[in-house]
Design a protein around this motif. Structure first.
Motif, PDB file in Angstrom:
ATOM      1  N   ASN A   5      49.756 -43.846  64.429  1.00 50.98           N
ATOM      2  CA  ASN A   5      50.556 -42.630  64.250  1.00 50.98           C
ATOM      3  C   ASN A   5      50.350 -41.651  65.402  1.00 50.98           C
ATOM      4  N   ARG A   8      52.199 -42.912  68.425  1.00 50.94           N
ATOM      5  CA  ARG A   8      53.643 -42.707  68.260  1.00 50.94           C
ATOM      6  C   ARG A   8      54.032 -41.250  68.473  1.00 50.94           C
ATOM      7  N   ARG A   9      53.211 -40.345  67.916  1.00 53.66           N
ATOM      8  CA  ARG A   9      53.519 -38.912  68.087  1.00 53.66           C
ATOM      9  C   ARG A   9      53.458 -38.533  69.556  1.00 53.66           C
ATOM     10  N   ALA A  11      54.001 -40.528  72.016  1.00 50.13           N
ATOM     11  CA  ALA A  11      55.193 -41.119  72.654  1.00 50.13           C
ATOM     12  C   ALA A  11      56.426 -40.245  72.417  1.00 50.13           C
ATOM     13  N   ILE A  12      56.538 -39.737  71.182  1.00 49.10           N
ATOM     14  CA  ILE A  12      57.695 -38.877  70.859  1.00 49.10           C
ATOM     15  C   ILE A  12      57.672 -37.623  71.729  1.00 49.10           C
ATOM     16  N   LEU A  15      58.530 -38.532  75.355  1.00 53.61           N
ATOM     17  CA  LEU A  15      59.961 -38.838  75.538  1.00 53.61           C
ATOM     18  C   LEU A  15      60.818 -37.575  75.408  1.00 53.61           C
ATOM     19  N   THR A  16      60.442 -36.700  74.474  1.00 53.42           N
ATOM     20  CA  THR A  16      61.206 -35.451  74.308  1.00 53.42           C
ATOM     21  C   THR A  16      61.093 -34.587  75.556  1.00 53.42           C
ATOM     22  N   THR A  18      60.421 -35.593  78.555  1.00 49.60           N
ATOM     23  CA  THR A  18      61.186 -36.263  79.625  1.00 49.60           C
ATOM     24  C   THR A  18      62.671 -35.937  79.500  1.00 49.60           C
ATOM     25  N   SER A  19      63.172 -35.989  78.271  1.00 52.75           N
ATOM     26  CA  SER A  19      64.603 -35.707  78.054  1.00 52.75           C
ATOM     27  C   SER A  19      64.942 -34.284  78.460  1.00 52.75           C
ATOM     28  N   ILE A  20      64.094 -33.335  78.040  1.00 48.59           N
ATOM     29  CA  ILE A  20      64.359 -31.925  78.381  1.00 48.59           C
ATOM     30  C   ILE A  20      64.335 -31.738  79.899  1.00 48.59           C
ATOM     31  N   LEU A  22      64.965 -34.014  82.143  1.00 50.61           N
ATOM     32  CA  LEU A  22      66.157 -34.645  82.727  1.00 50.61           C
ATOM     33  C   LEU A  22      67.400 -33.767  82.560  1.00 50.61           C
TER      34      LEU A  22
ATOM     35  N   ASN B  57      58.810 -41.561  62.590  1.00 45.29           N
ATOM     36  CA  ASN B  57      58.265 -41.738  63.936  1.00 45.29           C
ATOM     37  C   ASN B  57      59.008 -42.799  64.733  1.00 45.29           C
ATOM     38  N   ILE B  61      61.466 -42.436  68.032  1.00 47.24           N
ATOM     39  CA  ILE B  61      61.214 -43.134  69.312  1.00 47.24           C
ATOM     40  C   ILE B  61      62.424 -43.994  69.698  1.00 47.24           C
ATOM     41  N   LEU B  64      65.183 -41.726  70.903  1.00 45.14           N
ATOM     42  CA  LEU B  64      64.936 -41.162  72.238  1.00 45.14           C
ATOM     43  C   LEU B  64      65.166 -42.212  73.337  1.00 45.14           C
ATOM     44  N   LEU B  68      68.304 -42.157  75.930  1.00 45.78           N
ATOM     45  CA  LEU B  68      68.019 -42.110  77.373  1.00 45.78           C
ATOM     46  C   LEU B  68      68.825 -43.179  78.110  1.00 45.78           C
ATOM     47  N   ALA B  78      72.033 -36.236  81.712  1.00 47.53           N
ATOM     48  CA  ALA B  78      71.001 -37.173  81.252  1.00 47.53           C
ATOM     49  C   ALA B  78      69.986 -36.443  80.387  1.00 47.53           C
ATOM     50  N   GLY B  79      69.579 -37.040  79.283  1.00 42.30           N
ATOM     51  CA  GLY B  79      68.589 -36.443  78.388  1.00 42.30           C
ATOM     52  C   GLY B  79      69.198 -35.790  77.163  1.00 42.30           C
ATOM     53  N   LEU B  80      70.480 -35.458  77.271  1.00 42.36           N
ATOM     54  CA  LEU B  80      71.139 -34.752  76.161  1.00 42.36           C
ATOM     55  C   LEU B  80      71.329 -35.677  74.953  1.00 42.36           C
ATOM     56  N   SER B  82      69.709 -38.317  74.461  1.00 39.61           N
ATOM     57  CA  SER B  82      68.380 -38.734  74.029  1.00 39.61           C
ATOM     58  C   SER B  82      67.842 -37.791  72.949  1.00 39.61           C
ATOM     59  N   ILE B  83      67.976 -36.498  73.205  1.00 35.90           N
ATOM     60  CA  ILE B  83      67.484 -35.512  72.234  1.00 35.90           C
ATOM     61  C   ILE B  83      68.285 -35.618  70.930  1.00 35.90           C
TER      62      ILE B  83
END
Lengths: 356, 172
Positions: A5, A8-9, A11-12, A15-16, A18-20, A22, B57, B61, B64, B68, B78-80, B82-83
């Protein structure tokens, strides 16, 4: 289990973030994100190609089932239209040629002088929220972001993303699309003044304000045009042939009778609604705008499109109170739902060109 | 070497490969099959099914990662996506929290609900970064068609996501 867990957290969160990051970078047109997109596109393109080949029969079957009656109707309608247009095409071609000769004669840029690339539409937008299409030409053909895209009827959009062998075109109906346009009023009553004979007309850049009269007969009439070199255009110097004595007849319109223009900005409103033109001035000289008036691109050093590319005609004028000026709803000349081949004008405004 | 093999055999590698195929189908077949003029969103469906079966969880993942990958082939920033898809996956994952014992019709209902919510997330994300979002009646049609298609395709996608994300038992 608890370790899983935690991983995973993390990783979340990663990834979040990274998205922001990007989103932030891409909104500022970062070259790194464009590079990433290009790399992913290069890797993904073969997979997509295989999927396209495999799924094409299914897609064709779907079209056959859902569009058969529509295609029959459309076919008969098109046959009628072709018959009607065949005669008109000959006259139109002659008019276009004459118009381009006149523009070249006056040293003005014409669309004929701009190189273009023809591309095939290979896909629509995979989402329903953006109005984009994908074409099979890219940076290798000289396409750059911002270049105008046309079909036989008129402007359809502009290039927004360019890869090596493909590009994305934002259609004119996309809410993000905007470009400066001009509305040409043609509803005025005109009276022509005819002048008999001109000794010689030298280089002139201005339209005469008053009709020229009482000029004695002359044997020849010669017009010379000097051209101003504009990068990207090919202007032609033309000399009119000598005209036989006594047959000279030139029509010069009064300046006050020439068509007047008004500029505004066209914006897309999604696929279900017509694009609108804003920022039109309430000018008394321009008069009232009526439905059916043509809308063409305004051009200029900052505009992404050259002048006089047809966009459509005014379908409705919405009057607004105050000094806001009227809002024009535009019926597009191009049919955007059935695009197969498009033409990309390899045009970039002077302000966009990189200095050597 | 053995570590590399473990990574290659993991469900996350499988997920990326399966997502490539789903993405290819989205950009080819489902871009052309447009019932009522609306493109089906099988990426959204994949994320929803993953969330419903494996929880918050893993749903987040998968969302996301899928978002992506999707962002790199569309013209939106890019990234939008994904969120938006990450949130959708997490929302779908709430199903296990509320209903630990799977009931088939409740799953379909959840797919419908999350499809609607997912489309709304996309619109909100676009509006938040200043992309033009036109609120009109047509949006309801888009949401309705996407939801209906997702319900129809969901049984197949439940099988695909279960195969992709299930952990294999170690054999000695």
């Amino acid at each position: 289990m608890a370790t899983n867990n935690t991983i995973r957290r993390r990783a979340i969160i990663l990834l979040t973030l990274t998205s922001i990051m990007l989103v932030t970078l891409d909104l500022q047109d970062s070259p790194q994100v464009a590079g990433l997109r290009s790399v992913f596109g290069t890797l993904f393109y073969p997979v997509e190609g295989v999927a396209r080949v495999i799924t094409r029969p299914v897609g064709n079957a779907w079209y056959g089932v859902t569009h058969y009656n529509k295609l029959l109707d459309e076919n008969s309608l098109l046959r009628q239209q072709v018959a009607q247009q065949e005669g008109a095409t000959v006259a139109a071609a002659a008019s276009v040629r004459l118009s381009q000769e006149l523009l070249a004669l006056n040293g003005l840029p014409t669309l004929a002088g701009i190189n273009a690339v023809t591309a095939q539409v290979i896909g629509e937008s995979p989402t329903s929220f953006s109005q984009t299409i994908e074409i099979n030409q890219g940076a290798e053909s000289g396409i750059r972001v911002g270049m105008p895209v046309l079909n036989a009827a008129g402007l359809i959009g502009k290039i927004t993303k360019v890869f090596t062998n493909r590009s994305f075109v934002m259609l004119i109906t996309d809410p993000e699309f905007s470009i400066s346009v001009k509305v040409v009023s043609t509803g005025r009553k005109t009276t022509d003044s005819t002048v008999q004979g001109i000794t010689s007309v030298t280089t002139s850049t201005a339209v005469p304000l008053e009709p020229i009269s009482n000029i004695p007969d002359a044997e020849t009439t010669t017009t010379t045009t000097t051209t101003i070199p504009i990068e990207g255009f090919t202007a032609v110097v033309t000399t009119l042939p000598a005209t036989p004595k006594g047959l000279t007849s030139i029509t010069i319109p009064l300046a006050s009778e020439l068509d007047v223009r008004e500029t505004g900005v066209i914006q897309g409103n999604g696929p279900a609604r017509q694009p609108t033109v804003r920022f039109i001035d309430n000018s008394l000289r321009f008069g009232s705008i009526e439905a059916g008036v043509p809308i063409v691109t305004a051009g200029g050093s900052r505009s992404l499109a050259p002048p006089d590319v047809l966009i459509g005609v005014v379908s409705r004028v919405v009057e607004r109170v105050g000094s806001a000026g009227p809002l024009l709803e535009i019926e597009l000349a191009a049919e955007l739902t059935n695009l197969s081949f498009v033409r990309i004008l390899l045009y970039q405004p002077i302000t966009e060109k990189k200095s050597p | 070497m053995s570590r590399l093999l473990i990574i290659l055999a993991s469900r996350w590698t499988r997920l990326v490969l399966v997502l490539l195929i789903v993405l290819a189908l989205q950009t080819t077949l489902f871009k052309e099959l447009r019932p009522f003029g609306v493109a089906a969103q099988i990426i959204l469906l994949f994320v929803t099914c993953a969330g419903i079966q494996f929880g918050i969880n893993i749903g987040a993942i998968v969302g996301l990662i899928a978002g992506l990958m999707f962002d790199f082939v569309v013209s939106t920033p890019a990234g939008l996506g994904s969120i938006a898809l990450g949130l959708t996956g997490a929302t779908a994952g709430l199903y296990i929290y509320f209903f630990p014992n799977p009931i088939w019709w409740l799953r379909l209902l959840t797919v419908a609900f999350v499809s609607v919510v997912g489309e709304i997330y996309v619109l909100i994300a676009q509006a938040m970064v200043g992309l033009g979002v036109v609120l009109e009646f047509g949006l309801l049609k888009i949401i309705a068609v996407v939801t209906a298609v997702n319900i129809c395709l969901s049984p197949g996608f439940f099988l695909v996501t279960r195969w992709t994300l299930s952990e294999r038992k170690k054999t000695r």
